[in-house]
Scaffold this motif. Structure first.
Motif, PDB file in Angstrom:
ATOM      1  N   ASN A 216       0.809  -1.227   0.000  1.00  0.00           N
ATOM      2  CA  ASN A 216       0.000   0.000   0.000  1.00  0.00           C
ATOM      3  C   ASN A 216       0.839   1.272   0.000  1.00  0.00           C
ATOM      4  OD1 ASN A 216      -2.461  -1.452   0.122  1.00  0.00           O
ATOM      5  ND2 ASN A 216      -2.275  -1.632   2.354  1.00  0.00           N
ATOM      6  N   ASP A 218       3.145   4.275  -1.683  1.00  0.00           N
ATOM      7  CA  ASP A 218       3.133   4.928  -2.997  1.00  0.00           C
ATOM      8  C   ASP A 218       4.350   5.841  -3.191  1.00  0.00           C
ATOM      9  OD1 ASP A 218       2.430   6.889  -1.218  1.00  0.00           O
ATOM     10  OD2 ASP A 218       0.524   7.406  -2.142  1.00  0.00           O
ATOM     11  N   HIS A 231       4.530   6.673   2.324  1.00  0.00           N
ATOM     12  CA  HIS A 231       3.174   6.998   1.898  1.00  0.00           C
ATOM     13  C   HIS A 231       3.075   8.508   1.719  1.00  0.00           C
ATOM     14  CE1 HIS A 231       3.110   3.236   4.175  1.00  0.00           C
ATOM     15  NE2 HIS A 231       2.109   2.870   3.398  1.00  0.00           N
ATOM     16  N   LYS A 251       7.362   9.910 -11.413  1.00  0.00           N
ATOM     17  CA  LYS A 251       6.363   8.913 -11.037  1.00  0.00           C
ATOM     18  C   LYS A 251       6.341   7.823 -12.091  1.00  0.00           C
ATOM     19  CE  LYS A 251       3.302  12.061  -8.499  1.00  0.00           C
ATOM     20  NZ  LYS A 251       1.909  12.571  -8.346  1.00  0.00           N
ATOM     21  N   SER A 254       2.604   3.223 -12.420  1.00  0.00           N
ATOM     22  CA  SER A 254       1.563   2.997 -11.417  1.00  0.00           C
ATOM     23  C   SER A 254       1.364   4.219 -10.524  1.00  0.00           C
ATOM     24  CB  SER A 254       1.921   1.782 -10.552  1.00  0.00           C
ATOM     25  OG  SER A 254       3.139   2.002  -9.866  1.00  0.00           O
ATOM     26  N   ASN A 255       1.916   5.357 -10.932  1.00  0.00           N
ATOM     27  CA  ASN A 255       1.797   6.626 -10.203  1.00  0.00           C
ATOM     28  C   ASN A 255       2.567   6.618  -8.894  1.00  0.00           C
ATOM     29  OD1 ASN A 255       0.794   9.261 -10.541  1.00  0.00           O
ATOM     30  ND2 ASN A 255      -0.799   8.911  -9.010  1.00  0.00           N
ATOM     31  N   ARG A 256       3.504   5.699  -8.761  1.00  0.00           N
ATOM     32  CA  ARG A 256       4.349   5.664  -7.572  1.00  0.00           C
ATOM     33  C   ARG A 256       5.465   6.694  -7.695  1.00  0.00           C
ATOM     34  NH1 ARG A 256       6.200   2.366  -3.494  1.00  0.00           N
ATOM     35  NH2 ARG A 256       4.554   0.845  -3.925  1.00  0.00           N
TER      36      ARG A 256
END
Length: 375
Positions: A216, A218, A231, A251, A254-256
């Motif tokens: 979970n 990011d 996070h 990023k 996956s927009n991480r």
């Protein structure tokens, strides 16, 4: 049955009250919450002018109130109270005859007689009590407003000052508002039982377990080829500099957020991010503590700044105090600079023997010639 509103767990809660004897409770009266010996309690005014507080502590009350008592007395007893307001340290009462009475917070759960406030204003028509100052605002029957406060110099007395050009709208003081209509953060009672403490530990453990957990997450920090997971939202709330940095980094699909860290070692950055999750600082080496202080200063993270400065001071030695003085001067850290200067003055003879003569002279010169001569 009637209703009364009072503070419970940061919200106004409606309680049903069973009338006693001849008293009928005001169904539309919503008393302010007040602080009594560190505990909020509702103050209840009945139609017949009787004043009640609960016998039990407010945190343990369940509706309906079963145990009520009338601790607040008025002299003469024939006077009828028509309004109660609760201020910062006192309960104020207005009688039908226009008299003003008060009890302090330490006596309103005891069977004591109220103090009558006489400032030579005559009959009072209305009143407000702000929660952020020990005073009461009253109106006379000519609609003039007066600020009444306790004078403690010499003999205790009450003084009044006319508030020209003001209205009660400015001094409205609902239980969750200040005298100026600004919402305040009040000290609300919380559960303190063993079970509540266990619940807090479990909650904290959930939050701490999220640190460096890829599930979970990011955000990925890359430091010396190693990864630290985080996070975005919680870290942004903790540190504004991280929030700004997150808006200007790469990023992935996956927009991480992928954020390389180049100005800190893995161990130091790990300690920093871990503190944002745990609120506790891991013990480090003197060198690591200095590096962490530089990092925290760069990120302008105030909650950790003083702690880092303290641990660096604790690791001060003859072989690093000169560099610490220079670092403190560069970063503008007054406490570290003062402690470094004091350390040099106290150990200058020993430091001179190991080759720090020029550094000592420079530091003492920067510290001021008068202070240097006195030491």
């Amino acid at each position: 049955m009637a209703q009364v509103w009072a503070w419970k767990e940061k919200t106004f809660t409606c309680y049903k009250i069973s009338p006693r004897d001849e008293d009928m409770l005001e169904a539309d009266y919503s008393p302010n919450a007040i602080k009594v010996n560190g505990i909020f309690r509702p103050i209840i005014l009945t139609k017949s002018g009787q004043i009640y507080v609960p016998k039990l502590s407010f945190t343990s009350l369940l509706s309906p109130f079963v145990y009520l008592k009338k601790p607040l007395q008025i002299q003469p007893q024939s006077e009828r109270i028509i309004k109660l307001v609760c201020g910062k340290f006192r309960v104020f009462a207005l009688s039908k005859e226009g008299a003003l009475y008060t009890w302090n917070e330490y006596s309103c759960d005891k069977n004591v007689t109220a103090e009558c406030i006489d400032c030579g204003l005559g009959r009072i028509s209305d009143l407000r009590a702000p929660l952020d100052s020990d005073e009461v605002i009253v109106a006379d029957f000519n609609d003039k407003l007066f600020q009444i406060s306790r004078k403690y110099c010499g003999e205790k007395s009450w003084i009044s000052v006319e508030l020209k050009g003001c209205t009660f709208n400015k001094y409205e003081a609902a239980a969750n508002f200040s005298s100026y209509g600004v919402k305040e953060s009040l000290e609300i009672p919380i559960e303190t039982s063993d079970e509540s403490q266990l619940s807090r530990v479990k909650w904290l453990r959930k939050w701490m377990d999220a640190f460096n957990n890829p599930e979970n997450s990011d955000v990925t920090f890359i430091v010396e080829g190693k990864m630290i997971y985080g996070h975005q939202v919680p870290l942004s709330l903790q540190c504004q500099q991280l929030q700004r940095a997150f808006g200007n980094v790469y990023k992935d699909d996956s927009n991480r957020i992928i954020m390389p860290i180049e100005k800190a070692s893995y161990a130091t950055f790990y300690r920093f991010i871990k503190f944002l999750y745990h609120g506790q600082l891991d013990i480090g080496s003197p060198k690591g503590n200095i590096e962490l202080l530089k990092l925290v200063h760069e990120y302008e993270y105030e909650p950790l700044m003083k702690l880092c400065e303290e641990v660096v001071i604790r690791g001060m030695r003859e072989d690093n105090v000169c560099s610490l003085y220079s670092l403190a001067s560069h970063l503008g850290l007054k406490e570290l600079k003062d402690q470094s200067l004091a350390y040099v003055r106290a150990h200058k003879e020993d430091m001179s023997k190991i080759g720090y003569v020029s550094e000592i002279a420079r530091i003492l010169d920067c510290g001021g010639p008068e202070n240097a001569e006195n030491n």
